[in-house]
Structure formats: structure tokens, C-alpha cells
Design a protein around this motif. Structure first.
Motif, mmCIF file in Angstrom:
data_model
loop_
_atom_site.group_PDB
_atom_site.id
_atom_site.type_symbol
_atom_site.label_atom_id
_atom_site.label_comp_id
_atom_site.label_asym_id
_atom_site.label_seq_id
_atom_site.Cartn_x
_atom_site.Cartn_y
_atom_site.Cartn_z
ATOM 1 N N LEU A 195 -9.112 17.139 -23.209
ATOM 2 C CA LEU A 195 -8.114 17.849 -22.297
ATOM 3 C C LEU A 195 -8.483 16.572 -20.542
ATOM 4 C CD1 LEU A 195 -5.273 19.848 -21.221
ATOM 5 C CD2 LEU A 195 -7.437 21.296 -20.370
ATOM 6 N N LYS A 196 -8.698 16.444 -20.236
ATOM 7 C CA LYS A 196 -9.335 15.352 -19.036
ATOM 8 C C LYS A 196 -8.977 14.113 -19.601
ATOM 9 C CE LYS A 196 -13.042 18.171 -17.139
ATOM 10 N NZ LYS A 196 -15.196 17.640 -16.807
ATOM 11 N N GLN A 198 -6.835 13.820 -21.867
ATOM 12 C CA GLN A 198 -5.473 13.785 -22.078
ATOM 13 C C GLN A 198 -4.558 13.307 -20.438
ATOM 14 O OE1 GLN A 198 -2.894 15.584 -20.904
ATOM 15 N NE2 GLN A 198 -1.371 14.926 -22.873
ATOM 16 N N VAL A 199 -5.276 14.285 -19.306
ATOM 17 C CA VAL A 199 -4.518 14.171 -18.179
ATOM 18 C C VAL A 199 -5.066 12.771 -17.684
ATOM 19 C CG1 VAL A 199 -5.196 15.340 -16.261
ATOM 20 C CG2 VAL A 199 -4.882 16.750 -17.698
ATOM 21 N N GLN A 200 -6.146 12.176 -17.446
ATOM 22 C CA GLN A 200 -6.026 11.365 -17.528
ATOM 23 C C GLN A 200 -5.419 9.912 -17.511
ATOM 24 O OE1 GLN A 200 -10.608 10.463 -17.813
ATOM 25 N NE2 GLN A 200 -10.797 11.332 -15.961
ATOM 26 N N LYS A 202 -2.300 10.454 -18.079
ATOM 27 C CA LYS A 202 -0.891 10.077 -17.859
ATOM 28 C C LYS A 202 -0.067 8.947 -16.827
ATOM 29 C CE LYS A 202 -0.644 14.205 -15.833
ATOM 30 N NZ LYS A 202 -0.316 15.180 -15.001
ATOM 31 N N SER A 229 -1.230 19.406 -19.353
ATOM 32 C CA SER A 229 -1.758 19.638 -18.205
ATOM 33 C C SER A 229 -1.006 21.021 -17.581
ATOM 34 C CB SER A 229 -2.162 18.409 -17.874
ATOM 35 O OG SER A 229 -0.528 17.883 -17.237
ATOM 36 N N ASP A 230 0.304 20.692 -17.534
ATOM 37 C CA ASP A 230 0.567 21.776 -16.390
ATOM 38 C C ASP A 230 -0.079 23.172 -17.527
ATOM 39 O OD1 ASP A 230 1.837 19.825 -14.926
ATOM 40 O OD2 ASP A 230 3.950 20.231 -16.615
ATOM 41 N N TYR A 232 -2.718 24.064 -19.882
ATOM 42 C CA TYR A 232 -3.881 23.961 -19.455
ATOM 43 C C TYR A 232 -4.605 23.524 -18.737
ATOM 44 C CZ TYR A 232 -1.931 25.775 -24.157
ATOM 45 O OH TYR A 232 -2.220 26.418 -25.533
ATOM 46 N N ASP A 233 -4.789 24.762 -17.630
ATOM 47 C CA ASP A 233 -6.156 23.389 -16.441
ATOM 48 C C ASP A 233 -6.935 23.452 -17.100
ATOM 49 O OD1 ASP A 233 -8.428 24.791 -14.376
ATOM 50 O OD2 ASP A 233 -6.341 23.464 -13.382
ATOM 51 N N THR A 234 -7.760 22.121 -16.455
ATOM 52 C CA THR A 234 -9.464 22.236 -17.551
ATOM 53 C C THR A 234 -10.122 23.399 -16.615
ATOM 54 O OG1 THR A 234 -9.841 20.301 -15.414
ATOM 55 C CG2 THR A 234 -8.641 19.602 -17.077
#
Length: 705
Positions: A195-196, A198-200, A202, A229-230, A232-234
Motif C-alpha cells: 500500500l505504501k 502504491q501511494v508513493q 501516484k 489510498s483513499d 485504505y489508510d496505511t
């Protein structure tokens, strides 16, 4: 044993001799290099001698100027007492002496008893070693308990459980448009990292219509990618993963009905209801009790059993009965608990032997504590300190600590540094250092100026404590570096018979970077009167004789007519000698009768004394320069220098004022070293005087031409 050092701080080279298995006192004035010698020994043991490179060679990188120390003898362990030791080890907030348990409680017998106690309970320790899942169980139970948060209610919404499952298990209801990410979101151990990542990623989406990882054309709508990311918060996902992993690890330890309820709570997408919270709190109560029981068993030992009346009764209480853990009463849990209870039963069968060994250990500890407490408190009392020590085991702690307490009120001194004077701290620290050095079996002990800050009565109390009797530095190889002469008077002259083996002493002088050592024997320690008499008899120049004669009169407080007349010799403008009353009356010229009586009395000690003839010499610059150059000691040079510059010393530089004040009124010990035999005047003072006199000599030669 000989120690040679070179290129260390202010010491260019030098060598000192150490006699083994006895006290070696090296007496020197400040600035000689005593601390440099101590540091050189310490740095040599640490392999850091280069840290002592003199400032003048700091940047030349020449190998010939590298600091060196050579010790002609085998040294395995060195202990050094100095200011660094006091600051590093003594008077800590939580303990008077760091590691006091090791020094004052842990003896060879203590270790033997502890080994036997551990042998008797080894079956329990071995059970935990052979079954690592028991440690994992304790860890998982602890994580489960802590996830409820710290609250009297037993459950906090701000705890890890409340912030994760308390908000519902969002992984059980992944939105349809995010289903493609399900394998990554539910991946055990890697979901949060993914998830981290994936967010990075963006920020790269706007660069091109291609995947920033594989550069293939993006087929998933960008809105869907951003929605991950909206939704599921890490932080939420990390906590949820942690809690789910714990529940999964513990599932074998719960019975079927309990696990069924927990499974329903874990998959709940709407959060935890009040009833579910209460159920989980009841599970937590059993988990906490079981965890505590396991921890007690794992760490069972002397400290856990030393205060119980009957060991066998205490051991029986430690057995785990699953009847009291209904939610965890299942075959799997029973198999683990049976293993532990079996090992505990084997210990119970040897409870009598174990109780006997514990009693022996308690007796050993009590004996050791009494021994050291009595010795330290005896010293504190003899030195007049208003404190005493105890060696205690604070409640809830495994190890003993040395506690300092006020004699009145018997309250513990929490901040010893704030209450003890500098001298008290050093005296106390020195005694503690002795016990630490003995405990560490040091074969060479260095004391760097240890007792200069003490009163006279405390100095002897310290020497007595350090070097006399059992459990002291007696028979140890000790180097004491000091600028205090009194330890030499006590150990070499006055009470040498009480110190066995007899200490040895030497005087160290630093002559332009070269360390010179000269032995001090008992017959070198003389009274002030003896030194004056010897030097008056040996001096060839009457000016040198008068230097010691005036000191003789001062120390015997014979400030009569003889002193009045002799004092005039050392001042300008005294063709007609002056009489200086002790009271507030103004000074006046000596009468002829006073002059003749004084001169006649002086001739009993110095037959050739003739005031007028001597004073003509005083007024002759060439005569004074010659007298200066013929001096046999630095002390005589300083006195002649003072005569040459009488009247302008106070108007001169700071060093002139120092010379005038330091060598005008004598405050020497009753016993001291002969300044003709030992170089007691600092070299920089002599260098200053020599240079000044040389300049005057050159000027005088020009005048004479």
C-alpha cells in the motif's frame, strides 16, 4: 617495572620506576605532567595513545613525534582513579556506584549458590528452551492484551484494537471496483508495504499514460488507482494486519465456542458492538492471567523464592489449572500446559534441597552486605562524614544497590552530588573505586591526585582505608601521583611502620619537557629547621646563607632585632636599616644599639656577617648577577631575583607578582624536601627569571664598558 613515555601532551620524554606489590608515591608540583602519565597508561591499554599527541606536533604528521609509552612489565588489568572515573561511575541518580551489585554482592560463593539454584529449577528453563512456541505464546498474549489500550475500563477506542477492528474489518468488504487489488490488500506480512508503494507511485501517473512500473498502457482508470489510498489508510491497515495476525496465532489456544465468537467479531465490517467489547474483555482477563502465570514460571529463580516461608507451597501455587481458563481449555492448550506443569512437578520433588540452597544464598548475601557496609561506614565515621551507606534491593528490582543516607533522619540521599562537597565526593568515590579495582582484580592501580582536596584528618583516614589491612590495596602495585606532600610525610616518615610493605616515594620534575625522577628516602624528609641549618652550613655565598637564616627566624617566630636587620638586606634603600613594628606604629630607623645587638647575635650563626659590607654588594648589580648565577637551587634564584627587583615586583607583569607573592611569605609544611636537592620551583618561573637576569647582565656589561 619501568614506564617510559614520550611525546605525550607536555611530556617530551621521561621514565619512572614502579616497584611491584607496593604503594609508589610520585610527588610533583602542578604542571609537571602527573595526569599525562596517568592518561598515557590508560590510553596505552585502550590502544589510543595517539590522542595524547602534543599540540606543537599536532599537524606535522612526523612519525618521530608520535606519542609512545613503553611499560617494562606484564600488566593485564589497569584501574585508574581520576575525575573521569568520578563523573562516569559514581553518584548516579539511581545508584551511588554504577554496578554496585557486581562489586558488593556478587562473590564467588554467590555465583556457586546461584548455579546450584538454577540447576535445581533447570527443568522449567529447559522446557521453555525446548518449546520456543511458549515464548511466542507469551509474546502473542502480550500483544493481545496491549491492543486494548491503557484504561481502567479495560478497553479503549484509542487502543490498537479500537483503531482497527473497532472501525470494522474493511478487508471483508472490498469495494467492487477495488476487487482487483484484493490479493495485495490481504497479503500476509506485505499488504502494508504494498500500500505504501502504491501511494508513493501516484505522483508518476501524470507523467504518461503508462504504468510507472512496467511502462505498459494503463487500462485501470486513474480514479480507481487513486481510490485505493483513499479507502485504505496505511496506519489503519498496519494495525488491522497486526491484530488479525495475533488472533490467527492464538486461534489454536481457544476452545471451539470461543474461537467461533472471535471469528464473527474479526469479520465484522461495521465495528465492534458493546456486547462484543464485553466478551473480548472477558477473554482478555483469562489471557492476562495465563500470560502472568507463564511469565512467573519462565523467570522463576532465587529472587522469586527468597522471601517465601515454604518453597514447596509457593511452587504448588505456580501450577496452571485450565479449569480456571474455560475459554482456553482445549486439547492444544492442555498439551502445552501439561508440559510446563510436568517440569514444575520435577522441581517440587526437590523443593527441600532448593529451600536449603536459597537459605545458604541469603546468608551469603547478608554476610557480604554486612562486611562492606561496616567497612565503608567505619571509614565515613573516622573521616567525620555525616552519612552512612546501606546495600539494599529496591522493591520490584532484581539487583542490589548501594544507597547513601543521612546520619540524622536516615533518609536516602537521592541526589548525592547536590549534597556532598567536592572533597566528600572524592573521598567516598575513592573508597568505592578501591573495592571496584579489587573486584576486577586489577594488577596495576593508578591514583591521579586522589587526596589533595581533603582535610588533614581525612587524608590519613583515606590512606588507612586504602593501604592497610585485608580488602585494601595492600600488596597491590599502586602508583599515586600527587602534588600533596602529606601522604609522603605520613607513609614514609611519620608512620612508615604501619604500612606493609613499606611504600616508596620519588619527586618528579619537568625540565623543559623532560621528566626527571629523584627518590625520596626517609632522611630526605627534614624539618624546616634542619633544612635551614644544613643549607646555611653548606652555602659558600653569604647571601645564600641569609636566605635560609631569615626563613629560620620566620619559622621559629623569632622576629626580633636579628630578623629586622636581616630583612633589610633584601630591600632597596636600606643603607640605614629600618625597624618595622608588628603593630600599627610607623616604621623607623633602627637605633645604633639595636643595630649592634642584632649584628652581634646574627654572628653567632653567621660569623662573617657584616651588614654594611653585604649591603654594598646588594647595591652592586654585577655582584647580584654573580650571586644569582652561583645559586645551587631554583629557590635561591627566586630569592635573589626578588632582591634585584625589589620595589618593582608589584608594578611588573602578572608572573612577577606571582613570584613575589608565592615566595615572599613562607607557608611550608613543618616537614619538607630540601630545595637545594629537589627542583621544587616550577621550571617556567626559573626560565622567566633566567631570561630576565641574562638581559640585565648584557645591559650591565655595556654599562661597565
Amino acid at each position: 617495572m619501568r614506564i617510559a613515555i614520550s611525546n605525550c601532551n607536555n611530556v617530551d620524554s621521561g621514565e619512572i620506576e614502579i616497584q611491584e606489590n607496593k604503594l609508589n608515591i610520585k610527588y610533583a608540583i602542578n604542571g609537571t605532567g602527573k595526569s599525562t602519565i596517568a592518561h598515557a597508561i590508560e590510553k596505552n591499554m585502550l590502544g589510543k595513545v595517539n590522542e595524547l599527541r602534543p599540540f606543537k606536533y599536532l599537524n606535522d604528521n612526523e612519525e618521530v613525534h608520535n606519542p609512545q609509552i613503553h611499560i617494562d612489565g606484564q600488566i593485564n588489568k589497569v584501574c585508574i582513579f581520576n575525575e573521569d572515573y568520578v563523573n562516569k561511575y559514581v553518584f548516579k541518580k539511581e545508584d551511588v556506584l554504577e554496578n554496585s551489585f557486581e562489586i558488593f554482592v556478587r562473590t564467588e560463593q554467590y555465583d556457586k549458590h546461584m548455579e546450584e539454584i538454577e540447576r535445581l529449577i533447570s527443568t522449567i528453563a529447559n522446557t521453555f528452551k525446548e518449546n520456543p512456541e511458549l515464548d511466542q505464546l507469551i509474546n502473542d498474549l502480550t500483544v493481545f492484551i496491549n491492543s486494548f489500550g491503557n484504561t481502567q475500563n479495560g478497553y479503549s477506542k484509542s487502543g490498537e484494537l479500537g483503531k482497527s477492528l473497532g472501525k470494522g474489518n474493511k478487508l471483508q468488504s472490498i469495494p467492487d471496483d477495488l476487487k482487483v487489488y484484493e490479493p495485495f490488500l490481504k497479503a500476509t506480512g506485505t499488504s502494508v508495504k504494498w500500500l505504501k508503494w502504491q501511494v508513493q507511485g501516484k505522483e508518476y501517473l501524470e507523467i504518461a499514460e503508462k504504468c510507472p512500473y512496467c511502462v505498459s498502457t494503463i487500462t485501470t482508470p486513474k480514479e480507481t488507482i487513486l481510490k485505493v489510498s483513499d479507502e485504505y489508510d496505511t496506519k489503519y491497515l498496519a494495525l488491522l494486519s497486526k491484530i488479525l495476525e495475533v488472533f490467527d496465532s492464538l486461534k489454536h489456544y481457544f476452545n471451539d465456542s470461543t474461537q467461533q465468537v472471535i471469528d464473527g467479531i474479526v469479520v465484522n465490517t461495521d465495528g465492534i458492538s458493546d456486547q462484543q467489547v464485553e466478551y473480548l474483555k472477558s477473554v482478555k482477563a483469562e489471557v492476562s492471567s495465563l500470560r502472568d502465570s507463564l511469565v512467573k514460571l519462565k523467570f522463576i529463580g532465587f529472587n522469586a523464592l527468597k522471601d517465601v516461608d515454604r518453597v514447596v507451597v509457593e511452587l504448588e501455587k505456580l501450577k496452571i489449572n485450565l479449569d480456571y481458563f474455560p475459554k482456553m481449555n482445549c486439547n492444544y492448550t492442555k498439551s502445552k500446559i501439561d508440559t510446563i506443569n510436568t517440569s514444575l512437578q520435577q522441581v517440587i520433588e526437590r523443593a527441600g534441597e532448593l529451600q536449603g540452597e536459597i537459605a545458604k544464598q541469603k546468608k551469603e548475601i547478608a554476610k557480604t552486605i554486612e562486611k562492606y557496609s561496616n567497612k565503608i561506614n567505619g571509614f565515613l565515621a573516622s573521616a567525620g562524614y555525616k552519612y552512612f551507606v546501606t546495600i539494599e534491593q529496591p522493591e520490584g528490582e532484581e539487583q542490589y544497590k548501594l544507597m547513601l543516607k543521612f546520619l540524622e533522619g536516615q533518609e536516602t540521599v537521592a541526589e548525592a552530588r547536590a549534597y556532598l562537597s567536592y572533597g566528600e565526593r572524592n573521598a567516598f568515590a575513592l573508597v568505592l573505586f578501591m573495592y571496584q579495582a579489587i573486584k576486577e582484580k586489577a594488577d596495576f592501580v593508578v591514583l591521579d591526585d586522589p587526596i589533595s582536596s581533603f582535610d588533614n584528618n581525612k587524608k590519613y583516614a583515606i590512606l588507612n582505608m586504602l593501604f592497610r589491612g585485608k580488602d585494601s590495596f595492600q600488596d597491590k602495585t599502586v602508583l599515586m601521583l600527587t602534588h600533596d606532600f602529606e601522604p609522603i610525610i605520613d607513609s614514609i616518615y611519620n608512620m612508615a611502620q604501619y604500612f606493609q610493605p613499606k611504600p616508596v616515594a620519588a619527586y618528579l620534575a619537568n625540565i623543559n619537557g623532560q621528566i626527571e625522577e629523584k627518590k625520596i628516602e626517609k632522611n630526605d624528609i627534614k624539618s624546616f629547621l634542619e633544612i635551614c641549618g644544613d643549607n646555611m652550613e653548606q652555602s659558600q655565598d653569604i647571601l645564600h646563607k641569609l636566605i635560609y637564616y631569615r626563613r629560620f627566624l620566620e619559622i621559629t617566630q623569632s622576629k626580633g632585632l636579628e630578623w629586622q636587620l636581616v630583612s633589610n638586606v633584601f630591600h632597596k634603600g636600606r643603607d640605614k636599616p629600618i625597624y618595622q613594628p608588628d603593630n600599627s606604629e610607623p616604621k623607623r630607623e633602627m637605633t645604633q644599639d639595636e643595630f649592634e645587638i642584632a649584628q652581634s647575635n646574627i654572628r653567632h650563626s653567621i660569623p662573617e656577617f657584616d651588614y654594611n659590607k653585604i649591603y654594598r654588594r646588594i647595591k652592586d648589580r654585577d655582584e647580584l648577577i654573580a650571586a644569582y648565577n652561583s645559586c645551587k637551587s631554583g629557590y635561591e634564584k627566586v630569592q635573589i631575583y626578588r632582591i634585584m627587583h625589589d620595589g618593582d615586583m608589584e608594578k611588573g607583569s602578572a608572573i612577577k607578582k606571582y613570584i613575589d607573592e608565592s615566595f615572599h611569605v613562607q607557608n611550608d609544611f613543618l616537614f619538607q624536601l630540601n630545595p637545594r636537592e629537589y627542583k621544587i620551583v616550577p621550571q617556567y618561573i626559573l626560565d622567566f627569571c633566567d631570561k630576565s637576569v641574562e638581559e640585565e647582565q648584557v645591559k650591565q656589561e655595556v654599562v661597565n664598558e
